[in-house]
Design an enzyme around this catalytic site. Structure first.
Site, mmCIF file in Angstrom:
data_model
loop_
_atom_site.group_PDB
_atom_site.id
_atom_site.type_symbol
_atom_site.label_atom_id
_atom_site.label_comp_id
_atom_site.label_asym_id
_atom_site.label_seq_id
_atom_site.Cartn_x
_atom_site.Cartn_y
_atom_site.Cartn_z
ATOM 1 N N GLY A 11 0.850 -1.199 0.000
ATOM 2 C CA GLY A 11 0.000 0.000 0.000
ATOM 3 C C GLY A 11 0.878 1.240 0.000
ATOM 4 O O GLY A 11 2.057 1.186 -0.391
ATOM 5 N N GLU A 168 -18.056 9.812 2.095
ATOM 6 C CA GLU A 168 -17.631 9.814 0.689
ATOM 7 C C GLU A 168 -18.390 8.741 -0.098
ATOM 8 O O GLU A 168 -18.773 8.958 -1.251
ATOM 9 C CB GLU A 168 -16.121 9.591 0.587
ATOM 10 C CG GLU A 168 -15.330 10.788 1.105
ATOM 11 C CD GLU A 168 -13.852 10.764 0.722
ATOM 12 O OE1 GLU A 168 -13.250 9.681 0.760
ATOM 13 O OE2 GLU A 168 -13.319 11.828 0.382
ATOM 14 N N LYS A 374 -9.304 17.931 -4.385
ATOM 15 C CA LYS A 374 -9.344 16.481 -4.105
ATOM 16 C C LYS A 374 -8.809 15.707 -5.319
ATOM 17 O O LYS A 374 -8.005 14.787 -5.181
ATOM 18 C CB LYS A 374 -10.791 16.102 -3.778
ATOM 19 C CG LYS A 374 -11.051 14.641 -3.596
ATOM 20 C CD LYS A 374 -11.004 14.207 -2.156
ATOM 21 C CE LYS A 374 -11.299 12.724 -2.052
ATOM 22 N NZ LYS A 374 -10.658 12.043 -0.994
HETATM 23 P P1 NAD Z 1 -13.637 6.810 11.365
HETATM 24 O O1 NAD Z 1 -13.193 6.113 12.595
HETATM 25 O O2 NAD Z 1 -13.046 8.114 11.028
HETATM 26 O O3 NAD Z 1 -15.227 6.997 11.385
HETATM 27 C C1 NAD Z 1 -16.087 5.975 11.836
HETATM 28 C C2 NAD Z 1 -17.372 6.581 12.322
HETATM 29 O O4 NAD Z 1 -18.249 5.521 12.684
HETATM 30 C C3 NAD Z 1 -17.184 7.447 13.566
HETATM 31 O O5 NAD Z 1 -17.748 8.713 13.335
HETATM 32 C C4 NAD Z 1 -17.902 6.666 14.654
HETATM 33 O O6 NAD Z 1 -18.534 7.502 15.599
HETATM 34 C C5 NAD Z 1 -18.930 5.883 13.847
HETATM 35 N N1 NAD Z 1 -19.380 4.670 14.563
HETATM 36 C C6 NAD Z 1 -18.630 3.806 15.290
HETATM 37 N N2 NAD Z 1 -19.410 2.849 15.827
HETATM 38 C C7 NAD Z 1 -20.673 3.091 15.402
HETATM 39 C C8 NAD Z 1 -21.914 2.427 15.601
HETATM 40 N N3 NAD Z 1 -22.032 1.314 16.347
HETATM 41 N N4 NAD Z 1 -23.010 2.940 14.995
HETATM 42 C C9 NAD Z 1 -22.930 4.057 14.234
HETATM 43 N N5 NAD Z 1 -21.781 4.720 14.031
HETATM 44 C C10 NAD Z 1 -20.656 4.237 14.584
HETATM 45 O O7 NAD Z 1 -13.404 5.728 10.183
HETATM 46 P P2 NAD Z 1 -13.215 6.016 8.625
HETATM 47 O O8 NAD Z 1 -14.215 6.965 8.111
HETATM 48 O O9 NAD Z 1 -13.140 4.672 7.979
HETATM 49 O O10 NAD Z 1 -11.795 6.705 8.545
HETATM 50 C C11 NAD Z 1 -10.616 6.016 9.020
HETATM 51 C C12 NAD Z 1 -9.417 6.957 8.901
HETATM 52 O O11 NAD Z 1 -9.150 7.197 7.526
HETATM 53 C C13 NAD Z 1 -9.660 8.310 9.533
HETATM 54 O O12 NAD Z 1 -8.468 8.775 10.075
HETATM 55 C C14 NAD Z 1 -10.075 9.167 8.368
HETATM 56 O O13 NAD Z 1 -9.805 10.537 8.566
HETATM 57 C C15 NAD Z 1 -9.250 8.565 7.247
HETATM 58 N N6 NAD Z 1 -9.922 8.770 5.939
HETATM 59 C C16 NAD Z 1 -9.597 9.909 5.263
HETATM 60 C C17 NAD Z 1 -10.239 10.164 4.065
HETATM 61 C C18 NAD Z 1 -9.901 11.433 3.332
HETATM 62 O O14 NAD Z 1 -8.940 12.111 3.723
HETATM 63 N N7 NAD Z 1 -10.678 11.824 2.344
HETATM 64 C C19 NAD Z 1 -11.199 9.268 3.542
HETATM 65 C C20 NAD Z 1 -11.483 8.109 4.271
HETATM 66 C C21 NAD Z 1 -10.846 7.869 5.473
#
Ligand code: NAD
Length: 393
Positions: A11, A168, A374
């Protein structure tokens, strides 16, 4: 004598570590082997677009063989099952054992299911090209099933977790669904698109003004947000919420969070909640011959108890530093400390809208400028890895 560098994961972290190490170490100074479970380097920051059908697989799935061509880097397709740092050995699902003088662990993260009943068995995740393809095919099949049966559960799509991955993805669904419905002769008003978020608001990473923009933009296109309510159970046809509500659906995409890779958590390397702890030079705190890059490591900014977030931009920077530090490690030079540069955070809200914060001053962007930024950040990454490809030995 030539040293053996073994890199686990192709990756952002692993690929950049391999390419950068090769820039600083000739083929006679180091043999580099990269082990990856897929033959491709996957642009996982764009998977939502593949899942939504906006782009094709080729845009996010780059053959590693091509990226590594002419670099004297051995590519092995295998799934790492065990890391034995005390024996300087790594085991793969193929039955192979790999040895090293220096190891780079860059295996990324996995979806966390938090022990929620039925979730792992009955939800889709978005961590690989295969996952994205599965979602795309399933959505189409569900619409066909709805057309045939009229059963509303086939026309209901739930995204669990309103972080960047979930938002997204739902942006792509919101854009694609009307098109798919038209093609299949389904009234788009029959479709329900939900985001369920346990926290009081989606996207806590952004200031409230941008969160509001995201909610408005997506609500206009038919997305319903259920916030402050956790998903507590999943069956093949229902999603249970903490407030007692049940949503009937055949589609839950779970984007509720990530956790360290199990092969790292169980390796004997020092870990913090399953992610390897590192020195400022990105060496394991327990095994200095092991370097780490990306989500499988946990890095704390100086004086902070909150680690850096697991993002692609950090994995990329960690990979490059590890590549550089490997040459210092073998040649006796000075290793550098990890000091990440944050270019910002950009979140797409579908094909034509996005939000973002840029640079140290957190300049706020929305709409077209954010969409263009983006796209530019993806192009920048692709040209960067291709540039390294041309520059390296
Ligand atoms: P995340 O951990 O950021 O978000 C998960 C969300 O799910 C949280 O808001 C949490 O409160 C919610 N959640 C958890 N348990 C839950 C439940 N039982 N019911 C309902 N909601 C629940 O995960 P992600 O979005 O996969 O992101 C992972 C990492 O990757 C982060 O650091 C993120 O910033 C990064 N990321 C960045 C981008 C980008 O820069 N465009 C895109 C995707 C991910």
């Amino acid at each position: 004598m030539s040293k053996k560098i073994l890199i686990l994961g192709g990756g952002y972290g692993g690929l950049l570590a391999a390419l950068t190490a090769r820039q600083h170490l000739s083929a006679s100074e180091a043999q580099i082997t990269l082990v990856n479970r897929f033959p491709t380097h996957q642009i996982i920051t764009e998977l939502h677009r593949l899942a939504g059908g906006t782009i094709g697989e080729k845009a996010v799935s780059l053959p590693l063989e091509k990226l590594l061509k002419g670099k004297s880097i051995n590519l092995v397709i295998d799934t790492v099952t065990e890391i034995k740092p005390d024996d300087k050995k790594v085991l793969g699902a193929s039955g192979s054992a790999y040895t090293y003088d220096a190891l780079v662990v860059a295996l990324g993260s996995e979806t966390a299911f938090f022990g929620i009943p039925g979730l792992q068995e009955h939800s889709f995740v978005l961590k690989s090209v295969n996952d994205a393809n599965r979602i795309r095919a399933h959505v189409e099949a569900e619409l066909d099933a709805y057309k045939k049966t009229g059963d509303k559960a086939h026309a209901t799509f739930v995204v669990g977790g309103g972080g960047l991955t979930g938002v997204e993805l739902v942006g792509e669904f919101a854009d694609k669904m009307p098109e798919l419905c038209r093609a299949k002769g389904i009234d788009f008003n029959d479709i329900s698109l939900y985001v369920v978020e346990a926290a009081p608001s989606i996207l806590p990473v952004f200031p409230p003004e941008l969160v509001q923009r995201a909610v408005e933009s997506l609500s206009k296109r038919g997305v319903e947000f259920i916030t402050g309510v956790a998903i507590t159970e999943r069956t093949p046809t229902t999603v249970s919420l903490k407030d007692g509500r049940t949503i009937e659906t055949h589609t839950l995409v779970w984007t509720g969070g990530v956790q360290g890779h199990p092969a790292v958590a169980n390796s004997g390397l020092e870990v913090n909640r399953g992610r390897a702890t590192v020195t400022e030079t990105l060496q394991s705190t327990s095994h200095p011959d092991v370097f780490l890059a990306g989500d499988c490591a946990v890095v704390f900014p100086a004086g902070s108890e909150r680690p850096y977030p697991p993002t692609a931009q950090l994995a990329w920077q960690m990979g490059e530093l590890v590549g550089y530090n490997l040459s210092a490690y073998f040649k006796g030079g000075k290793m550098e400390a990890f000091e990440p540069v944050f270019s910002g955070t950009l979140g797409s809200l579908g094909r034509k809208d996005a939000i973002g914060t840029i640079g140290a001053n957190q300049i706020r962007l929305k709409g077209l400028p954010a969409t263009l930024m983006k796209e530019a950040s993806n192009i920048r990454y692709l040209s960067h890895i291709n540039g390294l490809f041309t520059l390296a030995y």
